[in-house]
Design an enzyme around this catalytic site. Structure first.
Site, PDB file in Angstrom:
ATOM      1  N   SER A  80       0.894  -1.236  -0.042  1.00 55.72           N
ATOM      2  CA  SER A  80      -0.117  -0.048  -0.123  1.00 55.72           C
ATOM      3  C   SER A  80       0.828   1.332  -0.200  1.00 55.72           C
ATOM      4  O   SER A  80       0.427   2.200  -0.577  1.00 55.72           O
ATOM      5  CB  SER A  80      -0.983  -0.146   1.019  1.00 55.72           C
ATOM      6  OG  SER A  80      -0.260   0.036   2.389  1.00 55.72           O
ATOM      7  N   LYS A 103     -11.534   0.915  -1.893  1.00 51.16           N
ATOM      8  CA  LYS A 103     -10.513   1.393  -2.837  1.00 51.16           C
ATOM      9  C   LYS A 103     -10.990   1.612  -4.291  1.00 51.16           C
ATOM     10  O   LYS A 103     -11.997   2.509  -4.321  1.00 51.16           O
ATOM     11  CB  LYS A 103      -9.274   1.026  -2.755  1.00 51.16           C
ATOM     12  CG  LYS A 103      -8.816   1.418  -1.129  1.00 51.16           C
ATOM     13  CD  LYS A 103      -7.665   0.474  -0.608  1.00 51.16           C
ATOM     14  CE  LYS A 103      -7.288   1.061   0.780  1.00 51.16           C
ATOM     15  NZ  LYS A 103      -6.743   0.370   1.717  1.00 51.16           N
ATOM     16  N   HIS A 139      -5.230  -2.823  -2.845  1.00 53.12           N
ATOM     17  CA  HIS A 139      -5.080  -2.073  -3.862  1.00 53.12           C
ATOM     18  C   HIS A 139      -4.786  -2.705  -5.528  1.00 53.12           C
ATOM     19  O   HIS A 139      -4.446  -2.112  -6.519  1.00 53.12           O
ATOM     20  CB  HIS A 139      -3.448  -1.381  -3.735  1.00 53.12           C
ATOM     21  CG  HIS A 139      -3.534  -0.460  -2.488  1.00 53.12           C
ATOM     22  ND1 HIS A 139      -4.026   0.837  -2.426  1.00 53.12           N
ATOM     23  CD2 HIS A 139      -3.483  -0.868  -1.237  1.00 53.12           C
ATOM     24  CE1 HIS A 139      -4.149   1.284  -1.118  1.00 53.12           C
ATOM     25  NE2 HIS A 139      -3.842   0.123  -0.508  1.00 53.12           N
TER      26      HIS A 139
HETATM   27  C1  LIG Z   1      -6.568   0.066   3.005  1.00 56.14           C
HETATM   28  C2  LIG Z   1      -6.217  -1.006   3.239  1.00 56.14           C
HETATM   29  C3  LIG Z   1      -6.751  -2.084   4.300  1.00 56.14           C
HETATM   30  C4  LIG Z   1      -7.862  -1.746   4.957  1.00 56.14           C
HETATM   31  O1  LIG Z   1      -9.142  -1.592   4.039  1.00 56.14           O
HETATM   32  P1  LIG Z   1     -10.321  -0.870   4.915  1.00 56.14           P
HETATM   33  O2  LIG Z   1     -11.722  -1.359   3.897  1.00 56.14           O
HETATM   34  O3  LIG Z   1     -10.069   0.605   4.364  1.00 56.14           O
HETATM   35  O4  LIG Z   1     -10.318  -0.773   6.225  1.00 56.14           O
HETATM   36  C5  LIG Z   1      -6.366  -3.402   4.378  1.00 56.14           C
HETATM   37  N1  LIG Z   1      -5.273  -3.693   3.773  1.00 56.14           N
HETATM   38  C6  LIG Z   1      -4.505  -2.976   2.997  1.00 56.14           C
HETATM   39  C7  LIG Z   1      -3.342  -3.644   2.281  1.00 56.14           C
HETATM   40  C8  LIG Z   1      -5.018  -1.470   2.652  1.00 56.14           C
HETATM   41  O5  LIG Z   1      -4.226  -0.927   1.815  1.00 56.14           O
END
Ligand SMILES: *Cc1c(COP(=O)(O)O)cnc(C)c1O
Length: 382
Positions: free
Chosen positions: A182, A240, A210
């Site tokens: 991320s 996302k 992502h």
């Molecule tokens: C953003 C993210 C999460 C968390 O997801 P949310 O739905 O925002 O709680 C988990 N793992 C990774 C790798 C992320 O980038």
């Protein structure tokens, strides 16, 4: 001052001294990559809304339809009365996108990882985690009752060494990594890692927060190679590229059935609101019908890495590593003056000494704006 307030104030002062304190800024997201802060409009290079679905008229209309038909809240845990019919439709669609037997939708990515990992890893288990894995993977591993070890980032040799050394001492081994990292935007070597895990009877879980929607024709990071990587546990978020909220695990039927009866964050937390599910379903419709559109965020990221002579972007995320916290904060301020919002990311989100600007590219970024922000970085920051 009460001891409670003195405790909080002391913690804050220590963070201030290290330039690591964070504060919230009211931010109105407009259409595409635009947003508004303190009366000023910015082009954001910090949203994870890679396909700009959160403001897409088709996705918004689907969310509104879902509210009109089904109301605003789920009314309970999925195991009581919160198992909305649209959730089951979404699970079928996610399983089909990912090529698995079944899927389970959770309240968020954080809740998913904190629920899934302890469900699979008990006292007799070992969890092996990439050292740069997301915070919620580490939180899930901490909540599991067995042993936890880190392997060097994307280092198959180190993972193999740990498997050889420790596999025999545990009934089960769960290996967890981000599919797309991320804060660095690089990909885990999932094809080789899947083969290595299978060889050692270790269970591989990849967090594709992502990747879904933007890699592998929208199917995610396990699907970028010529053949699908052997990842029996494909987790990801709907918050996302999908532009909504919630998360999922795609896996075999027995694994999913186990989650639905044992994962604590599913059992003891309210089901997602219908609007979030309706939006996610429409986002999947678009992803499945418009592969060229899904490829745009990575193409935009590559335009940026070409302009700065960086290694070609593998995902929509590109870090520009600056080192000290103060340097990243100063670069953030300079870009903001020019109308670009790019978040400075500091420890403990990233390792000490690697504070950075984290760029996230979306389908809606104009090439001219990417060129302008790259030129500004070259001339004033790097
Ligand atoms: C953003 C993210 C999460 C968390 O997801 P949310 O739905 O925002 O709680 C988990 N793992 C990774 C790798 C992320 O980038």
């Amino acid at each position: 001052m009460s001891s409670l307030d003195a405790f909080a104030a002391g913690k804050l002062a220590a963070l201030d001294a290290r330039h690591q304190r964070r504060t919230l800024v009211p931010t109105a997201r407009l259409s595409g990559p635009w947003l508004e802060r303190e009366g000023k409009r910015f082009i954001s290079f910090s949203c994870n809304d890679y396909l700009n679905f959160s403001t897409d008229p088709r996705v918004k209309a689907a969310a509104i339809r879902a509210v009109e038909q089904h109301g605003t809240g789920a009314g309970g845990s999925r195991l009581i009365t919160g198992n909305h019919p649209l959730i089951e439709e979404l699970e079928r669609r996610l399983a089909s996108l990912k090529g698995t037997e079944a899927a389970c939708v959770f309240g968020s990515g954080y809740l998913a990882n904190v629920g899934i990992i302890p469900t699979l890893a008990g006292r007799d288990s070992l969890v092996l985690v990439d050292e740069l894995a997301h915070n919620c993977i580490n939180a899930g591993a901490q909540m599991a009752q067995g042993a936890v070890l880190r392997f060097a980032h994307n280092d198959l040799g180190d993972l193999e060494r740990l498997l050889r050394e420790h596999r025999g001492h545990h009934a089960h081994v769960l290996v967890v990594t981000d599919g797309v990292f991320s804060m660095d935007g690089d990909l885990a070597p999932l094809e080789a890692m899947g083969a290595l895990c299978a060889e050692h009877d270790a269970w591989l879980m990849a967090d594709d927060a992502h990747g879904i929607g933007v890699l592998g024709g929208g199917r995610g990071s396990a699907h970028v190679g010529a053949k699908m990587a052997r990842v029996p546990l494909q987790m990801g978020t709907l918050s996302k590229a999908i532009g909504s909220y919630g998360a999922y695990l795609c896996a075999s039927q027995p694994v999913i059935d186990l989650m639905k009866t044992r994962a604590r964050t599913l059992v003891y937390s309210t089901g997602l609101p219908p609007a979030a599910i309706g939006a996610a379903l429409e986002a999947l419709n678009i992803i499945e019908s418009e592969p060229d559109y899904c490829a745009l965020p990575v193409e935009k990221a590559r335009r940026f890495t070409r302009a700065l002579n960086l290694a070609p972007a593998e995902s929509p995320v590109v870090p520009v590593i600056l080192g000290p916290e103060t340097r990243a904060l100063e670069a953030q301020r300079l870009l903001a003056e020019a109308g670009f919002l790019v978040a400075a990311i500091r420890p403990p989100t990233v390792p000490a000494g690697t504070s950075r600007l984290r760029f996230a590219f979306s389908a809606g970024h104009e090439d001219a704006d990417i060129d302008r922000v790259a030129a500004l970085l070259r001339e004033r920051v790097l």
